[in-house]
Scaffold this active site. Structure first.
Site, PDB file in Angstrom:
ATOM      1  CG  LEU A  68      69.328  89.923  66.234  1.00 44.32           C
ATOM      2  CD1 LEU A  68      69.985  88.694  65.629  1.00 44.32           C
ATOM      3  CD2 LEU A  68      68.639  89.551  67.547  1.00 44.32           C
ATOM      4  CB  THR A 123      48.642  82.182  56.442  1.00 39.77           C
ATOM      5  OG1 THR A 123      49.415  81.015  56.108  1.00 39.77           O
ATOM      6  CG2 THR A 123      49.366  83.406  55.938  1.00 39.77           C
ATOM      7  CG  ASP A 128      54.861  73.836  67.950  1.00 35.62           C
ATOM      8  OD1 ASP A 128      53.837  74.336  68.476  1.00 35.62           O
ATOM      9  OD2 ASP A 128      54.818  72.803  67.255  1.00 35.62           O
ATOM     10  N   GLY A 129      54.789  74.864  71.066  1.00 37.21           N
ATOM     11  CA  GLY A 129      54.586  74.188  72.346  1.00 37.21           C
ATOM     12  C   GLY A 129      54.074  75.082  73.469  1.00 37.21           C
ATOM     13  CG  ASN A 130      54.064  79.324  73.056  1.00 35.21           C
ATOM     14  OD1 ASN A 130      55.192  78.925  73.333  1.00 35.21           O
ATOM     15  ND2 ASN A 130      53.838  80.385  72.316  1.00 35.21           N
ATOM     16  N   GLY A 131      51.037  76.179  73.992  1.00 35.26           N
ATOM     17  CA  GLY A 131      49.758  75.676  74.511  1.00 35.26           C
ATOM     18  C   GLY A 131      49.973  74.495  75.441  1.00 35.26           C
ATOM     19  NE  ARG A 132      52.349  70.635  72.058  1.00 33.89           N
ATOM     20  CZ  ARG A 132      53.285  70.352  71.156  1.00 33.89           C
ATOM     21  NH1 ARG A 132      53.940  69.212  71.220  1.00 33.89           N
ATOM     22  NH2 ARG A 132      53.561  71.206  70.191  1.00 33.89           N
ATOM     23  CG  HIS A 151      50.233  81.976  73.090  1.00 32.16           C
ATOM     24  ND1 HIS A 151      50.949  81.067  72.344  1.00 32.16           N
ATOM     25  CD2 HIS A 151      48.926  81.672  72.893  1.00 32.16           C
ATOM     26  CE1 HIS A 151      50.104  80.257  71.721  1.00 32.16           C
ATOM     27  NE2 HIS A 151      48.873  80.591  72.053  1.00 32.16           N
TER      28      HIS A 151
HETATM   29  C1  FPP Z   1      52.911  77.807  68.825  1.00 32.54           C
HETATM   30  O1  FPP Z   1      52.596  77.122  70.003  1.00 32.54           O
HETATM   31  C2  FPP Z   1      53.015  79.227  69.118  1.00 32.54           C
HETATM   32  C3  FPP Z   1      52.322  80.215  68.491  1.00 32.54           C
HETATM   33  C4  FPP Z   1      51.380  79.979  67.407  1.00 32.54           C
HETATM   34  C5  FPP Z   1      52.485  81.614  68.921  1.00 32.54           C
HETATM   35  C6  FPP Z   1      53.894  81.995  69.082  1.00 32.54           C
HETATM   36  C7  FPP Z   1      54.016  83.271  69.746  1.00 32.54           C
HETATM   37  C8  FPP Z   1      54.920  83.550  70.690  1.00 32.54           C
HETATM   38  C9  FPP Z   1      55.941  82.632  71.187  1.00 32.54           C
HETATM   39  C10 FPP Z   1      55.000  84.883  71.252  1.00 32.54           C
HETATM   40  C11 FPP Z   1      55.498  85.786  70.191  1.00 32.54           C
HETATM   41  C12 FPP Z   1      55.972  87.020  70.718  1.00 32.54           C
HETATM   42  C13 FPP Z   1      55.986  88.149  70.029  1.00 32.54           C
HETATM   43  C14 FPP Z   1      56.727  89.271  70.560  1.00 32.54           C
HETATM   44  C15 FPP Z   1      55.269  88.310  68.747  1.00 32.54           C
HETATM   45  P1  FPP Z   1      51.187  76.382  70.089  1.00 32.54           P
HETATM   46  O2  FPP Z   1      50.204  77.335  70.624  1.00 32.54           O
HETATM   47  O3  FPP Z   1      50.851  75.797  68.748  1.00 32.54           O
HETATM   48  O4  FPP Z   1      51.512  75.265  71.117  1.00 32.54           O
HETATM   49  P2  FPP Z   1      50.892  73.797  71.140  1.00 32.54           P
HETATM   50  O5  FPP Z   1      51.389  73.103  69.911  1.00 32.54           O
HETATM   51  O6  FPP Z   1      51.451  73.229  72.388  1.00 32.54           O
HETATM   52  O7  FPP Z   1      49.399  73.940  71.169  1.00 32.54           O
END
Ligand code: FPP
Length: 253
Positions: free
Chosen positions: A144, A79, A33-37, A50
């Site tokens: 793994l 989902t 979690d936290g990609n967007g932030r 992401h």
């Molecule tokens: C949540 O962060 C992240 C996701 C919903 C997507 C996760 C995907 C990846 C890390 C890449 C996956 C890689 C492969 C190979 C499938 P968020 O977008 O909810 O972040 P936020 O809470 O800061 O908005």
């Protein structure tokens, strides 16, 4: 196939000694979690987070594999994530393909087996194809198990399992008396996999968000404020050390 990046083959100094330790969690699950932030903090579009997160998947898979983790289940798309803007959904759905395109040779080199859990029916065709290819190419690897939760939701999983149980009972393939926890588990996506020993969630949120609800009944949780794109091997080791200090009693004393 692109071979732009060097394979990570050698074990790092940090992890080299850790696989000797006892009590490495066998199955680790991560809510990334936290990609967007992470992206927003840098003035970048959310998808940049992401993309960065995908590279962290590679590094964490390598570290986990070096430390003899047997199963790494990563929550890549829930989902509920379909509620996001379509451009973001499309981008996330392209990531498995990109990951496979760039890193499959490295995964094969490191004896990693790729699998998925989740409802593959609604996944775009190009994603399905890439994932099926990766599964086929790695099916005989016994290192793994890198298990991507894609279009995964626990409630849906349990409900679908229940429907199949009922259908098997109706068809006299299963008797109600024979249905116990072990038997029910066979109807879940995680059939045959041990339950997660350790579940990590990044970005400071402390909830399960419909991830592995049945399977995490006795899982140890570890939370960090760090955003997924900043997660690394050091933090994985930190989580493992904390896990090793926990006393797992499974309801006993
Ligand atoms: C949540 O962060 C992240 C996701 C919903 C997507 C996760 C995907 C990846 C890390 C890449 C996956 C890689 C492969 C190979 C499938 P968020 O977008 O909810 O972040 P936020 O809470 O800061 O908005």
């Amino acid at each position: 196939m692109s071979f732009k990046l060097p394979f990570i083959k050698a074990k790092s100094k940090k992890t080299a000694h850790l696989n000797e330790l006892e009590n490495i969690p066998r199955h680790v699950a991560i809510i990334m979690d936290g990609n967007g932030r992470w992206a927003q903090k840098r003035g970048l579009p959310r998808i940049a987070g992401h993309k960065e997160g995908m590279d962290v998947v590679r590094k964490v898979a390598k570290a986990a594999s070096d430390m003899n983790v047997k199963i790494l289940t990563l929550y890549a798309f829930s989902t509920e994530n379909w509620k996001r803007p379509s451009k973001e959904v499309e981008f996330i759905m392209r990531l498995p393909k990109e990951f496979i395109h760039v890193y499959l040779p490295e995964m094969i080199e490191n004896n990693v087996r790729i699998e998925t859990i989740g409802n593959m029916n609604d996944i775009p065709e190009h994603t399905k194809k890439a994932v099926a290819y990766a599964k086929e190419q790695t099916k005989n690897n016994d290192g793994l198990l890198l298990n991507f939760a894609l279009n995964y939701g626990s409630r849906f999983e349990i409900m679908e399992a229940m429907k199949r149980v009922m259908s098997d009972v109706k068809a006299s393939k299963l008797s109600i008396d024979a249905l116990d926890e072990q038997e029910f588990s066979k109807y879940l996506y995680t059939e045959g996999l041990s339950d997660p020993d350790l579940l990590i969630r990044t970005s400071g949120e402390q909830r399960l968000s419909n991830f592995l609800l049945w399977q995490s009944a006795y899982t140890e949780f570890w939370f960090t404020e760090v955003l997924w794109p900043d997660f690394n091997e050091d933090l994985l080791i930190k989580a493992f050390k904390e896990y090793q200090r926990r006393k797992r009693r499974y309801g006993g004393i």
